[in-house]
Design an enzyme around this catalytic site. Structure first.
Site, PDB file in Angstrom:
ATOM      1  N   GLU A   1      -2.137  -9.116   3.070  1.00 14.58           N
ATOM      2  CA  GLU A   1      -2.507  -9.654   4.382  1.00 14.58           C
ATOM      3  C   GLU A   1      -4.012  -9.644   4.608  1.00 14.58           C
ATOM      4  OE1 GLU A   1      -2.336  -5.236   5.222  1.00 14.58           O
ATOM      5  OE2 GLU A   1      -1.463  -6.670   3.818  1.00 14.58           O
TER       6      GLU A   1
ATOM      7  N   CYS B   1       0.836  -1.199   0.000  1.00 13.14           N
ATOM      8  CA  CYS B   1       0.000   0.000   0.000  1.00 13.14           C
ATOM      9  C   CYS B   1       0.877   1.257   0.000  1.00 13.14           C
ATOM     10  CB  CYS B   1      -0.980  -0.033   1.173  1.00 13.14           C
ATOM     11  SG  CYS B   1      -2.322   1.182   1.026  1.00 13.14           S
TER      12      CYS B   1
ATOM     13  N   HIS C   1      -3.584  -5.023  -0.323  1.00 10.65           N
ATOM     14  CA  HIS C   1      -3.108  -5.573   0.945  1.00 10.65           C
ATOM     15  C   HIS C   1      -3.112  -7.096   0.874  1.00 10.65           C
ATOM     16  CE1 HIS C   1      -3.108  -1.929   3.551  1.00 10.65           C
ATOM     17  NE2 HIS C   1      -3.947  -1.494   2.625  1.00 10.65           N
TER      18      HIS C   1
END
Length: 248
Positions: free
Chosen positions: A223, A113, A221
């Site tokens: 994650e 990001c 992202h």
């Protein structure tokens, strides 16, 4: 560099990074947490990714000094907050120069990001603030004409990976949807063309991932992107393991 977590490669009989049965190596991954937000989800995602990498034992530790960057086998930069605050935090910790040196070294790097946006020369979000300047051009606020599309761009969207050698993004099948949260983006153009590793449409195409050599970064992202994101991180760890072993 104080170790805060580690992950061991899972079982399954995968060969070592040299293709044989060599002893397992330890891979030192530096997590660049500059105090702007909680990076626990990134740490947990790296641990999950490490569980599928049988080649090495992965140790994730926070960056506390410039020496930690130099001694790491790989660096992960999960940027959060604003462009200006991120660069100010790096500057206050004496990490801008060492991070530029690390990026120039060719060692594995993964930005997430804002960690991708700081690779550019600057951003409209923070006029006058210089980025790391690794990638030519500026990050700009979304210019969305479609009233049905709001800014920030939040949620799941599809990525189109650009074929590159040894790319962690090869783990993404065409049209894979990943998770985004951002108001600013880089637009693909002639200046950054050699870096563009994936694009996504939101009113118009924007750069959703970059890569040159072992420097990789995503606007999305990983994650927060489920199995697809963990797969990208696992491929990055495999890339880092090969680099640490002196393999192409």
């Amino acid at each position: 560099m104080s170790e805060v977590g580690s992950g061991a490669g899972g079982a399954g009989g995968a060969a070592g990074v040299d293709g044989g049965d060599a002893a397992r190596r330890s891979l030192r991954v530096a997590l660049l947490d500059y105090g702007a937000g909680n990076v626990r989800s990134v740490r947990n995602a790296l641990a999950a990714a490490a569980g599928s990498v049988a080649e090495v034992d992965v140790a994730v530790a926070d960056v506390a000094s410039a020496e930690d960057l130099a001694g790491a086998d790989a660096v992960v930069f999960p940027g959060v907050g604003s462009f200006g605050s991120a660069m100010a935090a790096l500057e206050s910790r004496g990490l801008v120069g060492p991070l530029k040196a690390y990026l120039a070294s060719g060692k594995p790097f993964f930005g997430i990001c804002l960690g991708m946006q700081t690779l550019f020369e600057g951003s409209e979000e923070s006029p006058g603030v210089a980025g790391l300047g690794v990638i030519p051009g500026m990050v700009r606020r979304f210019d969305v004409a479609d009233a049905a599309l709001s800014v920030p761009h939040i949620g799941w969207n599809a990525v189109r990976a650009v074929p590159k050698d040894d790319s962690p993004l090869a783990a993404l099948a065409p049209g894979t949807r990943v998770y985004f949260v951002h108001s600013f983006c880089a637009v693909p153009d002639g200046g950054n063309a050699e870096w563009v590793a994936a694009t996504t449409d939101y009113g118009a195409p924007f750069v959703s991932a970059v890569q040159r050599g072992r420097v990789v970064a995503t606007q999305f992202h990983p994650e927060k992107s489920g199995a697809a994101g963990i797969g990208v991180l696992a491929e990055f760890l495999r890339m880092a393991a090969r680099a640490a072993a002196g393999l192409p």
